[in-house]
Design a protein around this motif. Structure first.
Motif, short mmCIF file in Angstrom:
data_model
loop_
_atom_site.label_atom_id
_atom_site.label_comp_id
_atom_site.label_asym_id
_atom_site.label_seq_id
_atom_site.Cartn_x
_atom_site.Cartn_y
_atom_site.Cartn_z
N PRO A 1 5.25 -7.00 2.73
CA PRO A 1 4.45 -8.16 3.16
C PRO A 1 2.99 -7.86 3.48
O PRO A 1 2.33 -8.69 4.10
N VAL A 2 2.49 -6.72 3.09
CA VAL A 2 1.09 -6.39 3.38
C VAL A 2 0.41 -6.08 2.06
O VAL A 2 0.98 -5.38 1.22
N GLU A 3 -0.80 -6.57 1.88
CA GLU A 3 -1.51 -6.33 0.62
C GLU A 3 -1.93 -4.86 0.52
O GLU A 3 -2.42 -4.29 1.49
N VAL A 4 -1.72 -4.30 -0.66
CA VAL A 4 -2.11 -2.91 -0.91
C VAL A 4 -3.04 -2.91 -2.12
O VAL A 4 -2.69 -3.44 -3.18
N ARG A 5 -4.22 -2.31 -1.96
CA ARG A 5 -5.22 -2.32 -3.04
C ARG A 5 -4.82 -1.32 -4.12
O ARG A 5 -4.13 -0.32 -3.83
N ALA A 6 -5.26 -1.58 -5.34
CA ALA A 6 -4.84 -0.73 -6.46
C ALA A 6 -5.30 0.72 -6.28
O ALA A 6 -4.63 1.64 -6.75
N ASP A 7 -6.41 0.92 -5.58
CA ASP A 7 -6.91 2.31 -5.45
C ASP A 7 -6.34 3.04 -4.24
O ASP A 7 -6.83 4.11 -3.86
N TYR A 8 -5.31 2.49 -3.64
CA TYR A 8 -4.69 3.17 -2.48
C TYR A 8 -4.08 4.50 -2.92
O TYR A 8 -3.41 4.58 -3.94
N VAL A 9 -4.35 5.54 -2.14
CA VAL A 9 -3.81 6.86 -2.46
C VAL A 9 -2.91 7.30 -1.30
O VAL A 9 -3.36 7.33 -0.15
N PRO A 10 -1.66 7.66 -1.57
CA PRO A 10 -0.80 8.12 -0.47
C PRO A 10 -1.38 9.39 0.17
O PRO A 10 -1.91 10.25 -0.55
N PRO A 11 -1.30 9.51 1.47
CA PRO A 11 -1.89 10.68 2.14
C PRO A 11 -1.03 11.93 1.97
O PRO A 11 0.11 11.85 1.52
N LYS B 1 -11.39 -9.88 13.72
CA LYS B 1 -10.49 -11.04 13.74
C LYS B 1 -9.39 -10.87 12.69
O LYS B 1 -8.23 -11.08 12.96
N GLU B 2 -9.82 -10.46 11.51
CA GLU B 2 -8.88 -10.34 10.39
C GLU B 2 -8.63 -8.87 10.07
O GLU B 2 -9.52 -8.04 10.25
N PRO B 3 -7.44 -8.54 9.57
CA PRO B 3 -7.22 -7.17 9.10
C PRO B 3 -8.09 -6.88 7.86
O PRO B 3 -8.53 -7.82 7.19
N SER B 4 -8.31 -5.61 7.57
CA SER B 4 -9.17 -5.27 6.43
C SER B 4 -8.59 -4.09 5.66
O SER B 4 -7.77 -3.33 6.19
N PHE B 5 -9.06 -3.91 4.41
CA PHE B 5 -8.58 -2.80 3.59
C PHE B 5 -9.18 -1.46 4.04
O PHE B 5 -8.56 -0.43 3.91
N ASP B 6 -10.39 -1.52 4.54
CA ASP B 6 -11.07 -0.28 4.95
C ASP B 6 -11.28 -0.28 6.45
O ASP B 6 -11.43 -1.33 7.06
N PRO B 7 -11.38 0.93 7.04
CA PRO B 7 -11.68 0.98 8.47
C PRO B 7 -13.05 0.36 8.76
O PRO B 7 -13.96 0.45 7.92
N THR B 8 -13.19 -0.23 9.89
CA THR B 8 -14.47 -0.86 10.24
C THR B 8 -15.06 -0.21 11.49
O THR B 8 -16.09 -0.63 11.97
N HIS B 9 -14.36 0.79 12.02
CA HIS B 9 -14.80 1.37 13.30
C HIS B 9 -15.97 2.35 13.13
O HIS B 9 -16.36 2.70 12.00
N GLU B 10 -16.45 2.80 14.27
CA GLU B 10 -17.63 3.67 14.33
C GLU B 10 -17.51 4.92 13.45
O GLU B 10 -18.46 5.32 12.79
N ASN B 11 -16.34 5.54 13.44
CA ASN B 11 -16.16 6.79 12.67
C ASN B 11 -15.59 6.52 11.27
O ASN B 11 -14.93 7.39 10.70
#
Ligand code: SF4
Ligand code: SF4
Lengths: 98, 502
Positions: B63-73, B393-403
């Motif tokens: 139930p969560v969107e996963v972008r095509a360029d997602y790479v498993p860690p 407010k909304e979830p995002s594909f990339d981190p938005t925090h300071e680091n």
């Protein structure tokens, strides 16, 4: 403790509910409630019983603030509705006589 | 019929009449049920089914969107791995941030050795509580919490015979495979076993390579991975002699079988313990959870092996537990990054068993309004002293925090709220415990009492605009306090706890 608080609580709630239904039924026979009186009394009784259930559960889980807030949020409106319901119930036969 | 899948990340649904009618209709069912003379169990089942149909969304897909360029860690992208096993990471030629290593060392040093009898929640007795809580993990699963697989009970080994040096040994794959009449029967029995062994929640999902670590760094020589496995063979001694960084990295080609199914388990952490966050008592509650993570999955793996199937138990190693738990229907994602389960909120630890058994009924992801509630709530973000939790407010594909440009253990390409692990881990180093204030403050973190489940159901039925009010009410009612010394007294108080044999 052998009996858990929640077991005693729900047993007591059962007794209170039965008494409340019995008493309402008894007064309905004497005073013949209108639909408005039924709704007010019904909601008042429900809120008061819910208030007891909520507050006792909160005490049992060790959250006294939630218990006292339960008394304020559910208990006071319940009491007001019960008093209002009583007023409506008594008023009706008098208005009929007029 | 359960509600069908809704499109994800839709904008906040508007206040709909239907939403308001949900609880009303549930009440009507209750009334109808009360009037009829059906048995108590049937009444409860009918009400439960009605509520589930109305309040829970069953998803056919993840139930969560996963972008095509997602790479498993890889497992060494894990924050603790990079810190605690910095030398191994450096040995394979990767850079490690010195600051992170220092934070980890401060954390380990304080958490394992330091106490202060003048500091409430950090005294010698709290420290003893912590040591006991972690003991089973430390003995049997060792570094699994930091992401190291194939250690102790989480061994990859699939023996086919009993260990000749052990009087009792059932940890081998039986020759004959057990069969089940139906996939549902298989699922039921596996779940029953998991519950018996100590799981509080259990779900079964397909193995999904996206959530598995793509590679594993394991610097521990095979001979040192087990407490006792009999005298070393000449080959093992030879292997130990030649052990070095060229052998540190493995991948799934070294795994003994192709996993088809992952059984995901959740373990409740003590409510009163977590309420003391941050303190060594709170960390002890987490540690006790880790010890359960070491015990139960291993028992389930041995059970599966005795059914004739291959199985490997895992805690934090092997793969990402959060998406696996979502896929197995254990709960929803959340702002604070953990799975929020229906019964225990975020106050759970997760573990997994990988197996090649696939004749089983799979679970589907379920959501009950958590991500929607998180949009308005933000209580964990307020509670976090380092501001590691996002206020987006909304979830995002990339981190938005300071680091964000230097963030590891942040799964880029998955639409979620990204937590700044760097800031979080720094606080762990300063405190000498694993904080947990976000979890303690979450309105979904409640003891399992009937009235909280009622509130959760009402929350699920209510539209977005009501959620801010619900969060405020939670605060007004006195839940979710952190840094509260009274909570430590309450944790230790014998009141309400039965110790005298009844
Ligand atoms: S554990 Fe503590 S520092 Fe880390 S995100 Fe939660 S509240 Fe913040
Ligand atoms: S505290 Fe609020 S925002 Fe944070 S995870 Fe819990 S529900 Fe979501």
């Amino acid at each position: 403790m052998i009996f858990s608080g929640i077991e005693i609580l729900f047993f007591t709630l059962g007794v209170i509910t039965t008494l409340a239904i019995g008493t309402t039924y008894y007064f309905n026979k004497k005073l013949t409630f209108t639909a408005g009186t039924w709704a007010t009394l019904g909601l008042g009784i429900f809120l008061l019983i819910f208030c007891i259930a909520w507050s006792c559960s909160s005490v049992l889980e060790g959250e006294p603030r939630a218990a006292s807030m339960g008394l304020v949020v559910f208990g006071i409106p319940g009491l007001i509705l019960l008093l209002l319901g009583r007023k409506l119930a008594i008023k009706k036969p008098i208005s009929k006589q007029v | 019929m359960a509600k069908k899948e809704i499109k994800l990340n839709e904008n906040d649904p508007a206040v709909s009449r239907r939403d308001f009618l949900k609880i009303g209709s549930a009440g009507a069912v209750l009334g109808a049920v009360g009037l009829s003379s059906i048995t108590k169990d049937a009444a409860a089942n009918r009400l439960d089914k009605h509520l589930v149909d109305e309040l829970v969304t069953i998803h056919d897909e993840f139930p969560v969107e996963v972008r095509a360029d997602y790479v498993p860690p890889r497992n060494w992208d894990h924050v603790q791995y990079r810190s605690f096993f910095a030398d191994a990471v450096k040995a394979i030629g990767e850079e490690v941030d010195d600051e992170i290593v220092a934070d980890g060392q401060a954390f380990a040093q304080k958490m394992n050795f330091a106490y202060d009898d003048s500091k409430i929640g950090y005294t010698k007795t709290d420290k003893a509580l912590l040591a006991g809580a972690w003991a089973m993990n430390n003995f049997s699963a060792g570094p699994s919490p930091a992401g190291v697989p194939d250690f102790g009970v989480n061994t990859w080994e699939q023996k086919t015979k009993k260990n000749p040096h052990a009087l009792f040994d059932n940890d081998y794959v039986a020759k004959e495979k057990a069969t089940f009449k139906s996939k549902q029967e298989a699922a039921n029995q596996i779940k029953r076993a998991a519950k018996l062994y100590g799981a509080d929640l259990v779900g079964i999902t397909r193995r999904d390579k996206r959530w598995d670590y793509s590679k594993f760094l394991n610097p521990i020589p095979p001979l040192a991975r087990k407490a006792f496995a009999g005298p070393p063979s000449p080959e093992q001694l030879e292997e130990l002699h030649n052990w070095g960084p060229d052998k540190f990295v493995t991948d799934w080609s070294d795994f003994p079988f192709v996993p088809k199914t992952v059984i995901v388990m959740a373990f409740e952490m003590d409510y009163e313990g977590i309420s003391t966050s941050p303190s060594l008592v709170g960390s002890a509650a987490a540690g006790a959870g880790y010890s359960k993570m070491a015990k139960t999955p291993y028992q389930l793996a041995v059970y599966l092996k005795n059914l004739g199937y291959q199985a490997v138990s895992a805690g934090n190693d092997m793969g990402l537990s959060v998406p696996y738990a979502i896929a197995a229907g254990l709960g929803e994602g959340s702002r604070l990054g953990q799975v929020v389960s229906y019964k225990y909120g975020p106050r759970v630890r997760l573990a997994k068993v990988y197996t090649d058994f696939d004749f089983v009924e799979y679970d589907t992801p379920k959501s009950f309004g958590v991500m929607d509630f998180c949009k308005k709530c933000m209580r964990c973000a307020d509670a976090c002293p380092t501001k590691a939790i996002s206020y987006d407010k909304e979830p995002s594909f990339d981190p938005t925090h300071e680091n964000k440009d230097n963030a590891w253990y942040n799964i880029k390409g998955v639409k979620k709220y990204h937590v700044d692990a760097r800031k979080c881990f720094k606080l762990w180093g300063e405190l000498g415990d694993d904080c947990g204030m976000c979890m303690a403050s979450c309105p979904y973190n409640k003891p399992n009492f009937w009235h909280h489940r009622l509130v959760d159901s009402i929350t699920a039925a209510m539209p977005g605009p009501v959620h801010s009010f619900m969060r405020q009410m939670d605060e007004v009612f006195g839940y979710g306090n952190v840094e509260d010394h009274e909570s430590i007294k309450k944790f230790y108080s014998p009141k309400g706890k039965s110790y005298d044999g009844h």
